[in-house]
Design a protein around this motif. Structure first.
Motif, PDB file in Angstrom:
ATOM      1  N   ALA A 274      26.737 -12.609 -10.857  1.00 54.02           N
ATOM      2  CA  ALA A 274      26.141 -13.136  -9.626  1.00 54.02           C
ATOM      3  C   ALA A 274      24.636 -13.328  -9.754  1.00 54.02           C
ATOM      4  O   ALA A 274      24.076 -14.286  -9.223  1.00 54.02           O
ATOM      5  N   GLU A 275      23.980 -12.436 -10.478  1.00 50.50           N
ATOM      6  CA  GLU A 275      22.528 -12.543 -10.592  1.00 50.50           C
ATOM      7  C   GLU A 275      22.108 -13.631 -11.577  1.00 50.50           C
ATOM      8  O   GLU A 275      20.926 -13.944 -11.691  1.00 50.50           O
TER       9      GLU A 275
ATOM     10  N   THR B 245      37.109 -13.245  -7.932  1.00 50.00           N
ATOM     11  CA  THR B 245      35.718 -13.706  -7.977  1.00 50.00           C
ATOM     12  C   THR B 245      35.671 -15.224  -8.110  1.00 50.00           C
ATOM     13  O   THR B 245      34.764 -15.863  -7.582  1.00 50.00           O
TER      14      THR B 245
ATOM     15  N   TYR C 116      33.253  -8.732  -2.632  1.00 51.11           N
ATOM     16  CA  TYR C 116      34.132  -8.151  -3.652  1.00 51.11           C
ATOM     17  C   TYR C 116      34.179  -6.623  -3.559  1.00 51.11           C
ATOM     18  O   TYR C 116      35.195  -5.995  -3.890  1.00 51.11           O
TER      19      TYR C 116
ATOM     20  N   MET D  73      28.315 -12.516  -1.984  1.00 47.86           N
ATOM     21  CA  MET D  73      29.424 -12.684  -2.923  1.00 47.86           C
ATOM     22  C   MET D  73      29.853 -11.334  -3.514  1.00 47.86           C
ATOM     23  O   MET D  73      31.034 -11.061  -3.686  1.00 47.86           O
ATOM     24  N   GLN D  74      28.876 -10.490  -3.800  1.00 45.23           N
ATOM     25  CA  GLN D  74      29.180  -9.172  -4.368  1.00 45.23           C
ATOM     26  C   GLN D  74      29.695  -8.215  -3.297  1.00 45.23           C
ATOM     27  O   GLN D  74      30.625  -7.449  -3.521  1.00 45.23           O
TER      28      GLN D  74
ATOM     29  N   GLU E  69      33.953  -3.247 -12.579  1.00 42.94           N
ATOM     30  CA  GLU E  69      34.098  -4.505 -11.855  1.00 42.94           C
ATOM     31  C   GLU E  69      32.778  -4.856 -11.173  1.00 42.94           C
ATOM     32  O   GLU E  69      32.323  -5.999 -11.197  1.00 42.94           O
ATOM     33  N   THR E  70      32.162  -3.832 -10.571  1.00 46.41           N
ATOM     34  CA  THR E  70      30.888  -4.027  -9.894  1.00 46.41           C
ATOM     35  C   THR E  70      29.812  -4.532 -10.850  1.00 46.41           C
ATOM     36  O   THR E  70      29.092  -5.489 -10.554  1.00 46.41           O
ATOM     37  N   GLN E  71      29.696  -3.877 -11.993  1.00 50.66           N
ATOM     38  CA  GLN E  71      28.648  -4.257 -12.951  1.00 50.66           C
ATOM     39  C   GLN E  71      28.878  -5.661 -13.486  1.00 50.66           C
ATOM     40  O   GLN E  71      27.933  -6.445 -13.642  1.00 50.66           O
TER      41      GLN E  71
ATOM     42  N   PRO F 266      33.549 -17.773 -12.931  1.00 55.05           N
ATOM     43  CA  PRO F 266      33.465 -16.458 -13.565  1.00 55.05           C
ATOM     44  C   PRO F 266      34.391 -16.339 -14.777  1.00 55.05           C
ATOM     45  O   PRO F 266      34.045 -15.689 -15.769  1.00 55.05           O
TER      46      PRO F 266
ATOM     47  N   LEU G 117      30.429  -8.136 -12.023  1.00 56.43           N
ATOM     48  CA  LEU G 117      30.096  -9.131 -11.002  1.00 56.43           C
ATOM     49  C   LEU G 117      28.589  -9.201 -10.774  1.00 56.43           C
ATOM     50  O   LEU G 117      28.042 -10.277 -10.531  1.00 56.43           O
ATOM     51  N   SER G 118      27.911  -8.074 -10.883  1.00 51.28           N
ATOM     52  CA  SER G 118      26.457  -8.078 -10.732  1.00 51.28           C
ATOM     53  C   SER G 118      25.812  -8.966 -11.799  1.00 51.28           C
ATOM     54  O   SER G 118      24.942  -9.794 -11.509  1.00 51.28           O
TER      55      SER G 118
ATOM     56  N   TYR H 161      23.991  -9.864  -3.324  1.00 50.31           N
ATOM     57  CA  TYR H 161      24.488 -11.067  -2.647  1.00 50.31           C
ATOM     58  C   TYR H 161      25.763 -10.786  -1.854  1.00 50.31           C
ATOM     59  O   TYR H 161      26.532  -9.884  -2.193  1.00 50.31           O
TER      60      TYR H 161
END
Lengths: 367, 377
Positions: B231-232, B260, A226, A222-223, B223-225, B278, B227-228, A220
């Motif tokens: 977000a999903e 976020t 970031y 959104m990601q 941070e990536t994981q 979040p 948010l993943s 997304y």
């Protein structure tokens, strides 16, 4: 689009230096007058050649109005940021912007894969900034846009432009083919240092073609939004650990739109890892946090908004009051309003003045 | 400071890795043949993320007993001496970072993961009742990972499923949801540990020159994981799921939540299933192991403020990260944490994150299936 433009009188007292304004091309062919016939033909036939899968768009569509403030579309049909008169009225005058830093993101060659074309685009984009923006509007300053992957041209372009006071810094993409601390980019830093121009790194598209996260492409917008933040952190870590600041002790780096509230935690993490691993990087002679504190400036937008504003003030304290510079990102959707953004924070008059303009004036040597 | 009370739970220890030879008894005939014929038993299977003699991988006074295939000591002995007895722990959770997960042949990766899990059950968990463990899975293949979770889950001494922070794709992707469903069903936490299978460059601008940079970049992967997963919509779909970020650092969390949260407010129409900020989601579902503490040395008041910025004293799970070199001597609990925070961190938060720690299974694996299973799927 019908939002009334703010009256300038009160806001002008802010004496703002806006460190992130995006000028746009009035038409797709706006750079043609600054290109030779060879490159006009090339562009008309083959187009620009970037790394994303789609031509002229990112595969993460923006959430509103193509990522633009809805009220920033000029009546003449040109894109937001393309109409100087509207920018003056809606932003520079209304917000008391004394000096605005142009960040010309697109078509300056930073993302172009054909390095000769990238060189031509870079020169054209710099001429365009000069003639279409800085000459008619002296409040605006340009950055020398350089294609970081063509260092030879980048250095030549810096040499050519540096004596012109309209150009106050050098702009390249942190989303480079290799991390920006890599030695292949050092000639650019040598030129920047020699000409005493800060290197500005603005979050950008897909210049280098690597996935935007270390674990692959996100789903997304959104990601992806970031990912610019984690990416900027890795850019800063690269500059530190590859020894750029040790090699170029007078280099100044400005991180634009990448956030700043992450910087203390990153610096602590780098310090801790460096303490354990310093035998691997003997060229990094001091704790990483010291290089960050000395060499790096941050812009504010999009400013973080913790529930308790005091927490952000703590973070600013840790970053350093003299290293944070206000920016709006006009005309993008996540624009920060100078009259609103700092109002939540309990700042001293001095701190506010530093953020809104004094730090930028000191860094760029503005009167 | 030292651990102030007995009975704490160490949520991240790394046992010495079994050599491939040590795994042979747990593998099928097919894989035993493959390993012998291809000389796979001579391969080290060390993840590049953790070179064995690097200071971050092995604290100097803890190096003994940590090389693979070390035979002078029994596998749990170093953990007993350096961690369990020394800190008077109730439990320690073993995360075996075996390089088998980085193979491109998913069947081979799955066989090795099964072998490692069975080796852990027999050589560590049977031998030392205070130990608990994570299930190693070939994470790049959902079906094979699911099969391994179902195979090992009856053994209640396995309390979570282990993933690396950098893999083929962000973990929240829907293709991974069967794994989260299995974790939720079995009361297993999803553990994400620092490390990479190097399917992608560790930064969005490519490959750093130095290991120290790779290590620093791990935080960005976490941070990536995180948010993943947010977000999903993983936490909307699996409301009972607990995720533990292991060796992630945690001082980056306040900025993550602020940023976020703000972005979500701006773009929430893109992810309409996210029904709260979040911050709230992370508070309910996500925990962080203590080490490494990425905070300035000698400034406990700064760490105290970071904890305040995090907004909860229920985030942290005690960990030594043994034998990785994160602290010196017995100084494992950083100054700057309040007494309540420390007590929760040592025991309560772990019991909350790992429901299986409430159960007290007597030794002995529930089943040991790899011998009878055909390896080629």
């Amino acid at each position: 689009m019908n939002v009334p433009v703010r009256q300038p009188v009160a806001a002008q007292r802010l004496k703002v230096v806006d460190c992130d304004i995006h000028p746009a091309y009035a038409a797709p062919t706006a750079l043609f007058e600054f290109l030779s016939q060879r490159w006009r033909d090339h562009w008309s036939t083959f187009g620009t050649f970037f790394r994303p899968a789609l031509i002229g768009q990112l595969p993460f569509p923006r959430m509103m109005a193509g990522g633009m403030r809805i009220d920033s579309f000029p009546k003449n049909g040109s894109p937001p940021g393309a109409d100087l008169e509207l920018m003056q009225r809606q932003h520079l005058d209304a917000n008391g912007v004394e000096v605005g830093m142009l960040i010309a993101l697109s078509r300056g060659g930073m993302e172009e894969r054909n390095l000769d074309f990238a060189a031509a685009l870079s020169t054209a984009a710099n001429d365009w900034q000069l003639h279409k923006w800085c000459e008619p509007e002296p409040r605006l300053r340009a950055a020398i846009v350089v294609p970081q992957e063509n260092t030879e041209h980048a250095v030549a372009e810096i040499e050519r432009r540096s004596s012109d006071p309209a150009f106050v810094q050098i702009l390249m993409s942190p989303r480079s083919a290799d991390p920006l601390g890599n030695r292949r980019y050092w000639p650019i830093y040598a030129a920047a240092e020699a000409h005493n121009k800060p290197v500005a790194l603005h979050v950008a598209g897909f210049s280098g073609g690597h996935s935007s996260t270390p674990t692959g492409w996100p789903t997304y917008y959104m990601q992806e939004h970031y990912a610019q933040t984690t990416g900027m952190q890795s850019t800063l870590a690269s500059l530190v650990f590859e020894g750029v600041f040790e090699r170029f002790p007078n280099l100044k780096v400005v991180l634009i739109e990448g956030g700043f509230a992450w910087a203390p935690a990153l610096a602590w993490r780098m310090d801790k890892a460096w303490e354990r691993m310093r035998a691997e990087v003997p060229h990094v002679k001091r704790p990483p946090s010291e290089y960050v504190r000395q060499h790096v400036w941050f812009t504010t937008q999009p400013i973080d908004e913790p529930d308790q504003p005091k927490h952000l003030v703590d973070t600013m304290e840790w970053v350093g009051w003299d290293r944070i510079m206000f920016s709006t990102d006009y005309p993008h959707w996540d624009y920060d309003d100078p009259a609103q953004v700092l109002a939540r924070l309990k700042l001293t008059a001095k701190q506010k003045a530093m953020l809104l303009g004094d730090n930028a004036r000191a860094l760029y040597g503005l009167a | 400071m030292q651990v102030p009370i007995a009975g704490a739970i160490d949520c991240d220890v790394h046992p010495a890795m079994p050599s491939v030879t040590a795994l042979l008894p747990y593998l099928s005939d097919y894989w035993r043949d493959q390993i012998a014929n291809r000389h796979i038993d001579k391969l080290p299977f060390q993840l590049s993320s953790y070179p064995p003699s690097s200071p971050l991988s092995a604290r100097p006074d803890w190096k003994a007993g940590q090389s693979p295939g070390h035979v002078e000591t029994l596998p749990p002995d170093p953990i007993r001496a350096h961690v369990l007895d020394r800190f008077e722990l109730r439990h320690a959770i073993c995360n075996t970072l075996h390089g088998g997960v980085a193979l491109f042949n998913n069947d081979m990766a799955a066989a090795i993961c099964s072998g490692v899990n069975d080796w852990v059950a027999k050589e560590l968990l049977d031998a030392e009742p205070r130990l608990r463990a994570s299930i190693l899975v070939p994470a790049h293949d959902v079906e094979l990972s699911l099969r391994e979770i179902e195979r090992v889950a009856p053994d209640k001494r396995f309390v979570q499923v282990l993933f690396l922070a950098m893999g083929e794709a962000p973990l929240g992707r829907r293709s991974n949801w069967p794994l989260f469903a299995a974790c939720e069903k079995h009361g297993l936490a999803v553990g994400i540990h620092a490390g990479s299978t190097y399917r992608h460059a560790p930064t969005y601008a490519g490959w750093p020159s130095y290991r120290v940079e790779d290590y620093v970049a791990q935080a960005g992967a976490f941070e990536t994981q995180l948010l993943s997963l947010i977000a999903e919509g993983v936490f909307q779909k699996f409301s009972g799921l607990k995720v533990v970020l292991i060796e992630s650092g945690f001082t980056w969390l306040p900025h993550f939540l602020w940023r976020t949260g703000k972005t979500w407010r701006g773009v929430r129409s893109e992810v309409p299933w996210i029904d709260r900020s979040p911050t709230e989601i992370v508070r309910d579902h996500v925990r962080f192991t203590l080490q490494p503490v990425d905070a300035p040395k000698g400034e406990p008041e700064v760490l105290a403020r970071v904890i305040e910025h995090m907004g909860s004293d229920e985030f942290l799970l005690f960990s030594t990260d043994y034998p990785h070199w994160q602290f010196d001597g017995e100084d494992v609990v950083p100054a700057g944490l309040g007494r309540d925070t420390i007590r929760k961190m040592l025991i309560d938060n772990a019991l909350d994150a790992y429901p299986r720690l409430h159960e007290a299974p007597e030794g002995g694996a529930a089943q040991n299936g790899s011998e009878s299973e055909e390896a080629v799927s």
